[in-house]
Design a protein around this motif. Structure first.
Motif, PDB file in Angstrom:
ATOM      1  N   SER A 282       0.793  -0.999  -0.016  1.00  0.00           N
ATOM      2  CA  SER A 282      -0.001  -0.013   0.077  1.00  0.00           C
ATOM      3  C   SER A 282       0.935   1.208  -0.300  1.00  0.00           C
ATOM      4  N   ALA A 283       0.190   2.413  -0.029  1.00  0.00           N
ATOM      5  CA  ALA A 283       1.036   3.565  -0.041  1.00  0.00           C
ATOM      6  C   ALA A 283       2.236   3.887   1.127  1.00  0.00           C
ATOM      7  N   ASP A 284       1.859   3.061   2.464  1.00  0.00           N
ATOM      8  CA  ASP A 284       2.697   3.312   3.356  1.00  0.00           C
ATOM      9  C   ASP A 284       3.587   2.354   3.606  1.00  0.00           C
TER      10      ASP A 284
ATOM     11  N   SER B  54       3.784   5.329  -2.299  1.00  0.00           N
ATOM     12  CA  SER B  54       3.612   6.405  -2.678  1.00  0.00           C
ATOM     13  C   SER B  54       4.015   7.369  -1.730  1.00  0.00           C
ATOM     14  N   ASN B  55       3.646   6.936  -0.340  1.00  0.00           N
ATOM     15  CA  ASN B  55       3.840   7.843   0.921  1.00  0.00           C
ATOM     16  C   ASN B  55       5.065   7.596   1.808  1.00  0.00           C
ATOM     17  N   VAL B  56       5.941   6.558   1.310  1.00  0.00           N
ATOM     18  CA  VAL B  56       6.909   6.035   2.024  1.00  0.00           C
ATOM     19  C   VAL B  56       7.903   7.109   1.842  1.00  0.00           C
ATOM     20  N   ARG B  57       8.664   7.590   2.911  1.00  0.00           N
ATOM     21  CA  ARG B  57       9.763   8.595   3.302  1.00  0.00           C
ATOM     22  C   ARG B  57      10.868   8.075   3.958  1.00  0.00           C
TER      23      ARG B  57
ATOM     24  N   HIS C  15       5.076  -2.289   6.791  1.00  0.00           N
ATOM     25  CA  HIS C  15       4.696  -0.965   6.910  1.00  0.00           C
ATOM     26  C   HIS C  15       6.191  -0.283   7.209  1.00  0.00           C
ATOM     27  N   GLN C  16       6.363   0.878   6.653  1.00  0.00           N
ATOM     28  CA  GLN C  16       7.359   1.694   6.674  1.00  0.00           C
ATOM     29  C   GLN C  16       8.121   1.817   8.009  1.00  0.00           C
TER      30      GLN C  16
END
Length: 364
Positions: free
Chosen positions: A26-28, A71-74, A145-146
């Protein structure tokens, strides 16, 4: 995508390598090619006592390489080497105050069987398989999860690092993050397995005067001496463990780390403390009776529970890696590698005590 995973079909069943389907991150989340995964007692408990929904893909000491990111991983990139650790919400009072191991959502996120968004990433024959610790690292690939993924140096053997995510972090963190023993103090480690010996190495880093290991296996006590124990006690042959500890320390230990979960040993750990001493409980302990007045209150002692070493994995694990690189935390001496298809043999070696910390090589 199709992956190979060790499936636990039912309570007490042996692990079976099977083909399962892994969804997209997922995004995260991040997709990890799992290089290796440690074998931990908590995996055995999950298999034998069904503390998580079954069927499941267990494994929670994974290490690997990031292959894709949401897409939201930093702060993480494709190609990064990572260690996977426990899941936590990142939003509750405990997480926001620097104690994610006591996250208010710790149990559902790690033992509930689904991902943080209450969906499943792993399926077989169209039916979901439970996720464990937000990672399920007993597979060729995993999604996490990140928050679970900790970036580590690429100049250290990645296959070695997975156990830093749980067992080794638990032992070392209990000493370094929670007990924080003073210079010249005394500490007793009950149980010289991977968790106990990690606590012992941390006590050496803290320059404790007395570092005593108690176990019933001579080979593990020999390893304890090699890693820095100033004294060892075989609990099976020593007539009075408490009296021996008080003799060595001159009145009892300032600190104790109890890793065995064996009720009589827990009692020993409390009784061998000096007044105002502290005993940290990290073993999975059944119901037991404690003489609260005699063993705790009358001498101002403390008994505390510690989860995952009270660590913030994102900073603590890289610090352990740095200490390892400097020769101050030689946890590699605890390890023996097994191939992925030897997973049941690895668990048996852990259970019978012949191997302190088995690690499964999953990708070469």
């Amino acid at each position: 995508m199709d992956i190979t995973a060790a499936v636990t079909a039912a309570q007490g069943a042996e692990f079976e390598l099977q083909t399962v389907q892994l969804g997209e991150p997922s995004a995260d989340e991040v997709l990890i090619r799992v290089v290796a995964s440690g074998v931990c007692h908590t995996d055995a408990v999950a298999r034998d006592l069904a503390i998580a929904p079954l069927p499941a893909v267990l494994g929670h000491e994974g290490s690997g390489v990031i292959e894709a990111i949401g897409s939201n991983v930093r702060g993480l990139e494709v190609g990064d080497h990572v260690v996977l650790s426990f899941a936590h919400c990142g939003e509750c009072e405990m997480c926001l105050s620097g104690h994610p191991t006591s996250c208010l959502e710790f149990n559902p996120l790690n033992f509930g069987g689904c991902n943080h968004d209450h969906t499943h990433r792993i399926h077989q024959h169209g039916k979901p398989l439970s996720t464990f610790f937000g990672q399920s690292s007993f597979g060729t690939y995993a999604i996490a999860h990140q928050r679970n993924a900790v970036k580590v140096d690429k100049d250290v053997d990645l296959a070695l690092l997975g156990p830093l995510g749980c067992g080794i972090q638990t032992g070392a963190g209990t000493v370094l993050n929670r007990l924080k023993p003073e210079f010249g103090s005394s500490i007793v480690i009950y149980g010289a397995g991977a968790v106990g010996l990690s606590a012992l190495m941390a006590a050496k880093i803290m320059n404790c005067k007395h570092i005593i290991a108690v176990d019933i296996h001579d080979n593990r006590l020999e390893m304890a001496q090699k890693l820095g124990a100033t004294a060892v006690i075989n609990g099976k042959t020593e007539a009075d463990v408490v009296a021996k500890i008080k003799e060595i320390t001159g009145g009892g230990s300032h600190y104790a780390v109890e890793t065995t979960g064996v009720p009589p040993v827990v009692t020993q750990a409390l009784q061998a403390l000096r007044p105002l001493g502290t005993c940290a409980i990290v073993g999975i302990t059944p119901k037991m009776e404690i003489d609260v007045f005699t063993d705790i209150m009358a001498e101002g002692k403390s008994m505390i529970g510690v989860i995952e070493g009270d660590a913030i994995a994102k900073t603590f694990i890289p610090n352990l890696v740095d200490y390892y690189k400097k020769g101050l935390f030689p946890f590699d001496q605890l390890v023996q590698f097994f191939e992925f298809d030897q997973i049941n043999e690895a668990f048996e070696a852990s259970a019978n005590g012949s191997v302190i910390k088995p690690i499964l090589r999953i990708h070469k």
